[in-house]
Design an enzyme around this catalytic site. Sequence first.
Site, PDB file in Angstrom:
ATOM      1  N   LYS A 107       0.816  -1.214   0.000  1.00 45.25           N
ATOM      2  CA  LYS A 107       0.000   0.000   0.000  1.00 45.25           C
ATOM      3  C   LYS A 107       0.851   1.266   0.000  1.00 45.25           C
ATOM      4  O   LYS A 107       0.363   2.343  -0.320  1.00 45.25           O
ATOM      5  CB  LYS A 107      -0.956  -0.006   1.192  1.00 45.25           C
ATOM      6  CG  LYS A 107      -2.055  -1.058   1.061  1.00 45.25           C
ATOM      7  CD  LYS A 107      -3.084  -0.939   2.174  1.00 45.25           C
ATOM      8  CE  LYS A 107      -4.227  -1.918   1.996  1.00 45.25           C
ATOM      9  NZ  LYS A 107      -3.849  -3.307   2.354  1.00 45.25           N
TER      10      LYS A 107
HETATM   11  C1  PLP Z   1      -4.592  -4.403   1.705  1.00 48.97           C
HETATM   12  C2  PLP Z   1      -3.886  -5.731   1.674  1.00 48.97           C
HETATM   13  C3  PLP Z   1      -4.300  -6.793   0.822  1.00 48.97           C
HETATM   14  C4  PLP Z   1      -5.515  -6.684  -0.062  1.00 48.97           C
HETATM   15  O1  PLP Z   1      -5.334  -5.802  -1.150  1.00 48.97           O
HETATM   16  P1  PLP Z   1      -6.604  -5.260  -1.961  1.00 48.97           P
HETATM   17  O2  PLP Z   1      -6.054  -4.267  -2.909  1.00 48.97           O
HETATM   18  O3  PLP Z   1      -7.526  -4.654  -0.944  1.00 48.97           O
HETATM   19  O4  PLP Z   1      -7.226  -6.436  -2.630  1.00 48.97           O
HETATM   20  C5  PLP Z   1      -3.546  -7.955   0.793  1.00 48.97           C
HETATM   21  N1  PLP Z   1      -2.479  -8.126   1.598  1.00 48.97           N
HETATM   22  C6  PLP Z   1      -2.057  -7.148   2.440  1.00 48.97           C
HETATM   23  C7  PLP Z   1      -0.881  -7.405   3.312  1.00 48.97           C
HETATM   24  C8  PLP Z   1      -2.747  -5.923   2.514  1.00 48.97           C
HETATM   25  O5  PLP Z   1      -2.335  -4.979   3.374  1.00 48.97           O
END
Ligand code: PLP
Length: 437
Positions: A107
Amino acid sequence: MNYYSTNRQAPMASLEEAVVKGLAADKGLFMPESIRPLPQAFYDTIDSLSFQEIAYHVADAFFGEDIPVDALKHIVYDTLNFDTPLVPVDKDIYSLELFHGPTLAFKDVGARFMARLLGYFIRKEGMQQTVNVLVATSGDTGSAVANGFLGVEGIHVYVLYPKGKVSKIQEKQFTTLGQNITALEVAGTFDDCQALVKAAFMDQRLNHRFVLTSANSINVARFLPQAFYYFYAYAQLKRLGKADNLVVSVPSGNFGNITAGLFAKRMGLPIRRFIAANNRNDVFYQYLRTGQYTPQPSIATIANAMDVGDPSNFVRVLDLYCRSHSAISTNIAGATYTNEQIRETVADTWKRHHYLLDPHGACGYRALQENLRPGETGIFLETAHPAKFLRTVEDIIGQPVEIPAKLQAFMKGEKKSIRIGKSFEEFRHYLRKHASK
Ligand SMILES: *Cc1c(COP(=O)(O)O)cnc(C)c1O
């Protein structure tokens, strides 16, 4: 470029409007009006380009009409000051490690890009008002957004998190920063935090007085940049001569990450197909199986960033494939795993390959093990560093896990948070008294 709403009841928005508003007026999600394929020459030479160069070409296709070359280049290069290396794990299976950013999760890419793009618009418009970013978090989103926006002038971030329900490490990542980041410790659950944020966006008087916006993956500035690393992964495979018949497996919750991959494919990136790897929260898997999409209450699992019962980006997937179940099933396969299976996969991969998966990446890896066909090469996205889920992972492998220096540095900071109740009255009162206009 203009952005339309997936509900098609709101007027087209400019990039700036789409970024500042987040959600369209008709509650739909913004989609770029066109997705430009990149030229063959780009794909022919992609293996000679750096991550930043590749990302700039991709960013130019989306944002080039709206942002001057130098400014966009600066935003991209400044966002990607870390690598996303491809690491071999098993025969024909590679891990794309997306955890080398400041908060050790994928993210970081979207959050950093969005912060810089928003900062650019604020400077360009000479905006006098502060943009207040409200973000509810169960852990990972709050840390990525807080660190991405730290020190960006003209923006103040409020992170709302449920008291006692996020891990110590996660809490430290957004309560120790200071500057333009305020952590609000809510006496309630994650759902309460989310309800407070939603209520604030609906409150006319607040919105009249303050500029409020969100920073989750519904925002185009956060979700589109995630396409960058799919191209870079392909470039790395091409260098190894393994880029034909590529399958990408994405641990999925809100489906922002995989949707960015689908955009990359639409731009001509030769990915044969995707796998959406879910934990027990498997509404997408059920949709593939039955053609029916039925949102469910979320179930708590050890891969908790994927505990989503109604993925917000599902409407973008539908829109991309003109709501065709058969087109979606051709391009994306599904997989769903229990906690037990996730544990088994982490333990087994550690034992056999000495590669430590986190519980989310484990779903992605297992989906490749079970679905990859002869002649295909698989990449799974390793979405977070295993040390972010320390207790779970140490429990599984039965030995201590080394904590990266970046995480340890957060642990040394002093927690500062403001405690509030879960009533909207209290939150509104806080914002009216303390938020900047
Ligand atoms: C947010 C997150 C996900 C999921 O990603 P999306 O884009 O919401 O599908 C998967 N793994 C981790 C570690 C995350 O922080």
